[in-house]
Each structure stands twice: as C-alpha cells, then as structure tokens.
Design an enzyme around this catalytic site. Structure first.
Site, mmCIF file in Angstrom:
data_model
loop_
_atom_site.group_PDB
_atom_site.id
_atom_site.type_symbol
_atom_site.label_atom_id
_atom_site.label_comp_id
_atom_site.label_asym_id
_atom_site.label_seq_id
_atom_site.Cartn_x
_atom_site.Cartn_y
_atom_site.Cartn_z
ATOM 1 N N HIS A 1 -20.438 -29.690 7.570
ATOM 2 C CA HIS A 1 -19.948 -28.357 7.183
ATOM 3 C C HIS A 1 -19.847 -27.404 8.364
ATOM 4 O O HIS A 1 -19.797 -26.194 8.186
ATOM 5 C CB HIS A 1 -20.849 -27.745 6.098
ATOM 6 C CG HIS A 1 -21.093 -28.652 4.940
ATOM 7 N ND1 HIS A 1 -20.075 -29.130 4.146
ATOM 8 C CD2 HIS A 1 -22.236 -29.199 4.449
ATOM 9 C CE1 HIS A 1 -20.582 -29.919 3.211
ATOM 10 N NE2 HIS A 1 -21.881 -29.979 3.377
ATOM 11 N N GLU B 1 -20.384 -22.695 -6.257
ATOM 12 C CA GLU B 1 -18.945 -22.548 -6.448
ATOM 13 C C GLU B 1 -18.294 -23.911 -6.680
ATOM 14 O O GLU B 1 -18.839 -24.954 -6.293
ATOM 15 C CB GLU B 1 -18.297 -21.915 -5.211
ATOM 16 C CG GLU B 1 -18.674 -20.474 -4.993
ATOM 17 C CD GLU B 1 -17.973 -19.879 -3.778
ATOM 18 O OE1 GLU B 1 -17.806 -18.646 -3.769
ATOM 19 O OE2 GLU B 1 -17.622 -20.628 -2.860
ATOM 20 N N ARG C 1 -18.120 -10.187 11.958
ATOM 21 C CA ARG C 1 -18.357 -10.360 13.399
ATOM 22 C C ARG C 1 -17.205 -11.184 13.980
ATOM 23 O O ARG C 1 -16.371 -11.697 13.245
ATOM 24 C CB ARG C 1 -19.667 -11.117 13.627
ATOM 25 C CG ARG C 1 -19.653 -12.516 13.014
ATOM 26 C CD ARG C 1 -20.972 -13.238 13.199
ATOM 27 N NE ARG C 1 -20.913 -14.612 12.731
ATOM 28 C CZ ARG C 1 -21.133 -14.995 11.493
ATOM 29 N NH1 ARG C 1 -21.419 -14.095 10.570
ATOM 30 N NH2 ARG C 1 -21.074 -16.282 11.156
#
Length: 568
Positions: A121, A86, A179
């Site tokens: 990250h 991306e 979740r």
C-alpha cells in the site's frame, strides 16, 4: 477521513467511496458495517499515511485479524488506532491532484499524478500526467479537487487523492493530505515551479503565483515526468526493509531533466527505526516513452552496495510491457509478479570478474601487510602452480535454479595475464588481460570476445556486490563444509529466522506447541511496518528464543523446532 469530512465532500458534489467513518470502533460493529458494505473492504487508520495502518479484508473470516493488525500498526506509527472501513475496489488506480489555495480565494490544480504502482500500500513509482486518461475525466478530477479544497476553506499546499475504478471509469474521493507529498517533484518537473517556494508565498499571505490557465499551458509544454523511490528493501522477500551502512553509492548524472532528492550519502547508516527510503529519482521527457527510457538509463547508473535495494526491481518494472503500455493498477506488482521476479541468470563473465576482483583485493591487502605484489606471488595462490580456485553462489533469497556452486579457477600466466575457467560448463577464457583500480574498485578485463569493466565491492567477508553493464549482481563466496564444521557454524534448518533487523511485537506461540504450516508464530516491526512470521511447515516448538520487546538483528533465530513434519 472522518464522517463529517465525508458529509462535507458529498454536500460539495464530490463522490466518495461507500464506507463507515464513524466513532464506534468496537470490532463487532465494524465487522457488521463491513458486511453491509460488502467484501472485500479496506481497513485504514484515520490518521494514516504511507500505507501504514492499512489492511484489506477479502472475507468476513479474516476481518478481525486484519483489524487487529491495522490498529496495532497505526498506534505504533501515529499514536492513534481509530479506523475507517471502505469498499475495496478490485482494479483501482490511485490518482491524486496537487492543489494550492491562498487566503484571497484563489485555488489551482497543478495537474494530477498516477501513483498506482505500489507495494504494501505504499507508492514506488509516480508519474504526471496520469496515462490513458480521457481529457474530460482529467478536467473533472482537477475541478473536484479544487472543490474539495474550497469546501473546507483550505489554504496552502494539499494533495487530493482519488481512487479511479478501471472497470467503470468512475473516480471517488479518498482523502486529502494537507501537505506536499513525497512525489511533489514530479509536479515540479511538469510545471517548472518550486512548490516549496509557493508554500512560503502563501504562508506570508501572498497570492498564488500562477492562474489555472497559466498552469495548464505549462503542463502542456513540459512533457512527462516519472519518480522512482529508491528503497532499502528486498523485493524478493516481500519488500521487507533492510538496514545498515551505505558502503558504496553512486547516483546518476544530474541534469535539467534528471533529479535526485536524497537524504543519505555514502557511509551513512540506515536505521531500522525509520522509513527505508534512501532517495527519490525523478526524470522528465517530452513524452511518456522517452521518460521511461530516461528513468531506466538513470537506474542503470544508480549503484548501492551494503544494503539490499529495489533498484533492480524498478528496472524490471520499467521493462514490463504492461507498464510501458500504461496498463497500471494498484495490484500491478501482484498481477505481474511472475515476470517481475523472474530469475536473472548470472553470466560466466560475472563469476570471472568476481574472482579476479576478489584476488586483486586480497593481493592489495597482502602488499599493505608487507606481502609480495600480485603478479609476483598471488596472495592465496599455490606457489608452484600459481593457481587459485574460488567458489561462488548467487546471493539471492528466492529459490534459484542456480543452486550449484560455481567454481572459478584463475591461473597466473604473466604480468596482468590470466586464464580463467568457470566450472560446470566448463568455460575457459584464455589469456585475459586484467587490471584493478583500487580507487574505483573496478576490474577491467579484456576477454577474447569482449572488454568488461566491473565494479566489485566486498560488502562483508566474501559477500560481493558487482556492477556490470548497468546491472547489479550479488554473489557470496561458498564456504567449504569442512570450514563450517571447524568453525562450529550452527545448522539453522530447524529454526525460523528474522528476515530483517526488527523489534518483536507479539509472540503467538510457546514451547511445546504443535503448529501447522502458515500458522502465525511471531509478529515483528521494522521501519514502522508490521510483518507476520508464519510457520514454514507443520512441527513442534522446542524453544521460543526471543520475547515481546526484544530487538533482533537480521538472521537471528526467533523460534526453534524440535521436529518438522512435512505435509502429506
């Protein structure tokens, strides 16, 4: 997010980041897709999470290496190496919305969380609500998150994650985690709801406990919440994970606005095979300023010895003007690294307390073995002069200006009374009244100018961790050169050592190879994260000590050089 997921989101009117999410995983094809998107690009495992299996390729030249590394880490962590590519937004914020949906068509957003302060990250600070966000954008985020959940007929707890572009003010759908997230307590703090209980209600077929309007009213009443993740890691070494035993741990006082969710207690062992998170510290205040102050105060109460942690680093983030001003982005740590990693001087009083504490501990050990009490004949003191000199060095991994050994001389004057001299300055504290509490490991000393209470933990053979006035200091006893020679301590100047306990994934060189500075030597794995070990400078490899699959302790030699060549 696969191609079909992207199509569903676009059809539902949720904007997505430009990218390739298809099944063709051939490296050349993915490289061409990245070029079409435009560098920099984000390479990410489809089944990823927690920052694992994720790499940034700034240019086409590094794309293949980054792809290889991301695939390897993804396979190790998730058993799947399918990647998406991306567009990488250069000044992004990471904002996510907590949603809940039931089987009766109900779907609500329980506010948003800003998770922009990250390393490798992975998030380390999360807060709700997201600061400096226009209310119209906030409402749009909530609406888009609910739309995304309804578009796929979702039921249960979910987190819809967005990338917010600071430059354009636009936001893009990134992914949906099906979740509760690690940071869900932040949302519980600002809503006053037990989200695990909500999961049970929905799973049993019940309706959502609150409407969207009721949730928004609660969020408006309960102020601001921030979560800090307490990790066993060394920020000074690129946040490399640490492992070992929690020799000492003290958590902050728990109240209605201070919460600690911990998976370990004092004495537990942290393995190198799992994620290095020790606990989550969550605080709430009526506004962001108060919440930050409360977080910093709680971090000052948090004490951990036996492992290197990120607690001192988190304090530095709390104190940084840009964080206080809510000028955050995912590159926050890199952007402000100079100040965040600035060397914190070790005061003379810290060295004095370290020496006193160590001598008190030696005396206690001597008494246990039948020796004389501390104030009659100090263990290690010269019998006539009753004096002891010790040497200390800051136990830091960054290059430090405090490279000279600090000598501390303690003179026993009378019962509980000492002269303490710090070499180098020199500073002498006269007639210091000092005592030791063996239960708390605290030295209490009355210096001429102040009273100090310091906890001194001897982690391992003279590696000391001290807690004083809300700060942590790490010192090590300096070993005289003659002792090193007598013990045959090996010179490691021509070796490359493991920075942490690890498993060897790949060895990229062999004996006899001539390597250049920053060339990849070995790739290791610790706590499911890959780390590339590069050559510190030009040289010739004499020996590869460990091979693929070997398990190594921290400080183990990986590669030895027959010669090192300093760059011209």
């Amino acid at each position: 997010m696969n191609g079909r997921s992207k199509e569903i989101m676009i059809e539902a009117g949720v904007q997505c980041i430009p990218g390739y999410h298809g099944s063709n995983q051939e490296s050349g094809f993915l490289r061409s897709e990245a070029s079409a998107i435009g560098f920099p690009v984000l390479i990410k495992a489809v089944k990823g999470g927690g920052g694992k299996g994720m790499r940034i390729a700034m240019t086409a030249d590094v794309f293949d290496d980054q792809l290889k590394s991301a695939k390897s880490e993804a396979m190790s962590s998730f058993g799947d190496s399918v990647m998406l590519v991306e567009k990488y937004i250069t000044t992004p914020r990471h904002i996510e919305v907590q949603i809940f949906a039931d089987k009766h068509g109900g779907c609500v957003a329980l506010g948003e969380r800003d998770c922009s302060v990250q390393r490798r990250h992975q998030k380390i600070l999360e807060e709700s609500p997201a600061p400096n966000l226009d209310e119209s954008v906030r409402q749009d985020l909530w609406e888009k998150a609910r739309t995304a959940a309804l578009a796929v007929g979702y039921e249960g707890a979910g987190t819809v994650e967005f990338i917010f572009d600071n430059e354009s003010g636009e936001f893009f759908f990134m992914e949906m985690n099906t979740r509760l997230q690690v940071e869900h307590p932040v949302t519980e703090m600002v809503t006053g709801e037990d989200l695990v209980h909500w999961q049970i209600i929905v799973a049993e077929g019940g309706k959502l406990p609150l409407s969207q309007e009721e949730i928004e009213a609660r969020i408006g009443e309960r102020g601001w919440a921030i979560e800090a993740r307490i990790y066993a890691e060394n920020p000074e070494m690129g946040f490399t994970p640490d492992s070992g035993r929690l020799i000492h741990m003290q958590t902050p006082s728990i109240t209605g606005t201070v919460r600690v969710d911990a998976g370990f207690i004092m004495g537990d062992e942290l393995s190198s095979h799992y994620d290095p998170m020790i606990a989550k510290l969550i605080v709430r205040g009526p506004n962001r300023t108060t919440a930050i102050q409360k977080l910093h105060s709680a971090l000052e109460q948090y004490e951990i010895a036996g492992l290197v942690t990120n607690i001192e680093f988190l304090k530095a983030v709390c104190n940084h003007p840009s964080f206080v001003a809510a000028e955050v982005e995912t590159g926050f740590i890199t952007k402000h690294s100079e100040k965040l990693f600035a060397e914190r001087p070790t005061t003379p009083e810290v060295y004095a307390q370290a020496a006193l504490g160590l001598l008190f501990m030696e005396a206690a050990a001597s008494q246990e073995n039948g020796g004389a009490p501390f104030d009659i004949l100090q263990s290690g003191f010269v019998a006539v002069a009753q004096q002891r000199s010790l040497g200390f060095l800051p136990n830091r991994t960054l290059s430090s200006s405090e490279t000279d050994e600090k000598s501390v001389t303690v003179d026993l004057l009378a019962t509980g009374l000492y002269d303490v001299t710090i070499g180098g300055t020199p500073i002498t504290y006269r007639s210091v009244a000092s005592s030791w509490d063996p239960e708390t490991h605290k030295v209490t000393s009355f210096f001429p100018h102040t009273r100090l209470e310091t906890r001194v933990i001897d982690v391992e053979k003279g590696n000391l961790t001290l807690f004083q006035q809300g700060q942590q200091f790490r010192l090590r006893c300096a070993t005289p050169q003659w002792v090193e020679k007598a013990l045959g301590i090996k010179d490691t100047a021509h070796s490359v050592l493991t920075p942490m306990p690890c498993k060897i994934l790949r060895v990229e060189i062999k004996a006899g190879d001539r390597v250049t500075k920053d060339q990849v030597l070995v790739v290791i794995e610790s706590m499911k994260m890959e780390t590339v070990i590069r050559s510190p400078q030009d040289g010739v490899i004499s020996r590869v000590v460990h091979q693929q699959g070997d398990l190594c302790k921290a400080g183990t030699a990986l590669v030895e050089f027959e010669e090192l060549v300093k760059p011209k």
